[in-house]
Design a protein around this motif. Sequence first.
Motif, PDB file in Angstrom:
ATOM      1  N   UNK A  60       0.839  -1.205   0.000  1.00  0.00           N
ATOM      2  CA  UNK A  60       0.000   0.000   0.000  1.00  0.00           C
ATOM      3  C   UNK A  60       0.876   1.258   0.000  1.00  0.00           C
ATOM      4  N   UNK A  61       1.923   1.188  -0.787  1.00  0.00           N
ATOM      5  CA  UNK A  61       2.870   2.309  -0.824  1.00  0.00           C
ATOM      6  C   UNK A  61       2.464   3.375  -1.816  1.00  0.00           C
ATOM      7  N   UNK A  62       3.346   3.644  -2.756  1.00  0.00           N
ATOM      8  CA  UNK A  62       3.126   4.758  -3.669  1.00  0.00           C
ATOM      9  C   UNK A  62       1.845   4.609  -4.482  1.00  0.00           C
ATOM     10  N   UNK A  63       1.594   3.408  -4.994  1.00  0.00           N
ATOM     11  CA  UNK A  63       0.480   3.278  -5.936  1.00  0.00           C
ATOM     12  C   UNK A  63      -0.434   2.102  -5.637  1.00  0.00           C
ATOM     13  N   UNK A  64      -0.374   1.543  -4.434  1.00  0.00           N
ATOM     14  CA  UNK A  64      -1.225   0.417  -4.020  1.00  0.00           C
ATOM     15  C   UNK A  64      -1.138  -0.699  -5.057  1.00  0.00           C
TER      16      UNK A  64
ATOM     17  N   UNK B 101      16.730  15.700   0.858  1.00  0.00           N
ATOM     18  CA  UNK B 101      15.584  16.575   1.111  1.00  0.00           C
ATOM     19  C   UNK B 101      14.291  16.004   0.542  1.00  0.00           C
ATOM     20  N   UNK B 102      14.387  15.260  -0.558  1.00  0.00           N
ATOM     21  CA  UNK B 102      13.192  14.720  -1.200  1.00  0.00           C
ATOM     22  C   UNK B 102      13.364  13.226  -1.433  1.00  0.00           C
ATOM     23  N   UNK B 103      12.227  12.568  -1.711  1.00  0.00           N
ATOM     24  CA  UNK B 103      12.203  11.151  -2.063  1.00  0.00           C
ATOM     25  C   UNK B 103      11.484  11.026  -3.396  1.00  0.00           C
ATOM     26  N   UNK B 104      12.098  10.312  -4.331  1.00  0.00           N
ATOM     27  CA  UNK B 104      11.510  10.087  -5.646  1.00  0.00           C
ATOM     28  C   UNK B 104      11.145   8.621  -5.785  1.00  0.00           C
TER      29      UNK B 104
ATOM     30  N   UNK C 143       6.911  10.402  -8.844  1.00  0.00           N
ATOM     31  CA  UNK C 143       6.449  11.234  -7.740  1.00  0.00           C
ATOM     32  C   UNK C 143       7.640  11.729  -6.929  1.00  0.00           C
ATOM     33  N   UNK C 144       7.600  12.993  -6.534  1.00  0.00           N
ATOM     34  CA  UNK C 144       8.641  13.586  -5.703  1.00  0.00           C
ATOM     35  C   UNK C 144       7.986  14.116  -4.436  1.00  0.00           C
ATOM     36  N   UNK C 145       8.416  13.593  -3.291  1.00  0.00           N
ATOM     37  CA  UNK C 145       7.845  13.938  -2.006  1.00  0.00           C
ATOM     38  C   UNK C 145       8.856  14.698  -1.156  1.00  0.00           C
ATOM     39  N   UNK C 146       8.339  15.583  -0.325  1.00  0.00           N
ATOM     40  CA  UNK C 146       9.173  16.214   0.692  1.00  0.00           C
ATOM     41  C   UNK C 146       9.486  15.166   1.759  1.00  0.00           C
TER      42      UNK C 146
ATOM     43  N   UNK D 238       5.876  17.366  -6.419  1.00  0.00           N
ATOM     44  CA  UNK D 238       5.889  17.476  -7.869  1.00  0.00           C
ATOM     45  C   UNK D 238       5.707  16.105  -8.495  1.00  0.00           C
ATOM     46  N   UNK D 239       5.151  16.080  -9.683  1.00  0.00           N
ATOM     47  CA  UNK D 239       5.074  14.856 -10.476  1.00  0.00           C
ATOM     48  C   UNK D 239       5.726  15.100 -11.825  1.00  0.00           C
ATOM     49  N   UNK D 240       6.483  14.142 -12.278  1.00  0.00           N
ATOM     50  CA  UNK D 240       7.150  14.208 -13.573  1.00  0.00           C
ATOM     51  C   UNK D 240       6.515  13.178 -14.488  1.00  0.00           C
ATOM     52  N   UNK D 241       6.042  13.612 -15.642  1.00  0.00           N
ATOM     53  CA  UNK D 241       5.358  12.686 -16.540  1.00  0.00           C
ATOM     54  C   UNK D 241       6.368  11.987 -17.424  1.00  0.00           C
ATOM     55  N   UNK D 242       6.579  10.717 -17.122  1.00  0.00           N
ATOM     56  CA  UNK D 242       7.471   9.917 -17.951  1.00  0.00           C
ATOM     57  C   UNK D 242       6.756   9.417 -19.208  1.00  0.00           C
TER      58      UNK D 242
END
Length: 441
Positions: free
Chosen positions: A231-235, A249-252, A261-264, A272-276
């Motif tokens: 049940x982490x980033x995307x279940x 500072x962040x987790x990707x 996904x980029x989290x504080x 922020x989200x980066x569209x791959x």
Amino acid sequence: MSSFWIRAKSNQRYKLLTRLSVPSRSVHALAISNDGQVLACGGTEGVKLWDINSRKELACSSHRHESRGTVSCAAWTLTRPTTTETLCYGTGLGYVVFLRRSVIDKRFQEICARRLGSGFEITCLSWDSTSSEANTRIAVGMRDKIVQVLLLNANSQLQSVFAVWLDNTVPKSVAFADNYDIYVFGLYDGKFIKLEGKDGTVVREFSCQSVIGHAAVNLKKGLFVVDNATDGFTIMLVPKQVAFGEEGRVVAGGSDNGLVYIFDRKAGELLETLRHANGGLVQTIATHNLNGRCTIASVSPAQGRGNTTIKLWTYDYAPRKASKTPSKDYWWLWHMLMILTQVLVLLSTSIFLAVNYKGGFIDRAVTWSVDHIHQYMTPPPMAKVADDFSRRAINEYLNMERRKEGHTKNDIDILSELVDKLMELAIEAGGDLDDQEHPEQ
């Protein structure tokens, strides 16, 4: 919708640097070199290397993926004492391979390869970046629940330190601690294990109370982040890689909807989200921090038989730090300073002699310097003429004095010895600079 799009674009910190098309059905490993110049990607078609600045594929001598299996993990190491960039990667059939760039033809050549144990898949590997030893320590995790520590010595030979079997724990990620101890993250049982760095004895076990899809460690801050595969980033039950960025500072992390996904890290908020891609699994990512710039690389499996697309984003999260490696201008300036030092010694000696002693030797020395000045238009000859001129002037005067009243040690002799000593020190300093500018390869 228009105002929302404008706000989203204004909050976009990471900019797309480039996209690379790789002829591979699937890429399971991404790694950016320590100097940020080379991207390594490994998968079903072996390992491929790309120059990030020129976007060109680099020549590589390792093309045995049919017999060694799919590349499953990769990491860049700095082999000492020359701190040469070396790529280490593992395969699905238990091979660990090392590649290093040749100083002759600039190709990445295979320097060492070995099949470990019974040939089970190498699930993870890491190198000890904190060690100052000449040998490079590598920790390897395998599908048969074995963690092994190896040494790559200065002769590119691989030596085994120890191997330990973990009960019911398949290592998914490994990392070195400051004191040679090793952290191991289990894939299915959610265990976090600390091993003794000397013999692999289990020091302590923790439970993450979830299935670990992937884990990343930031040793400087004493942190680790885990992809909760349930049940982490995307279940989703597919493990996705996670990594620290911007110096912790962040987790990707990846996803199953084409986004990164980029989290504080502290607040846990989505920054922020980066569209791959427009959809699909983004399973493999890598991050790299250097001089205040964070680079994120992402890849997703190819659709059908098409090429796989790798994207790289960058963000300058801090003022760019000056490189610790001296530039060519730096060494040129040092050479000029040394030449000026010698010239000052020459001028001070000449002025002292001209003021206190008059004679034909000054005229002859000046005439000699004018006749030869056109030969000294580059820094090394200029340094030589300063040395020759000062010695010539002193010797000329001493010869005159000896002819007049015999040789006795006086102020001029002392001055001559002082000048000789200063010139020796200047020449030695110049030689040291040459050695630093042209180190042995």
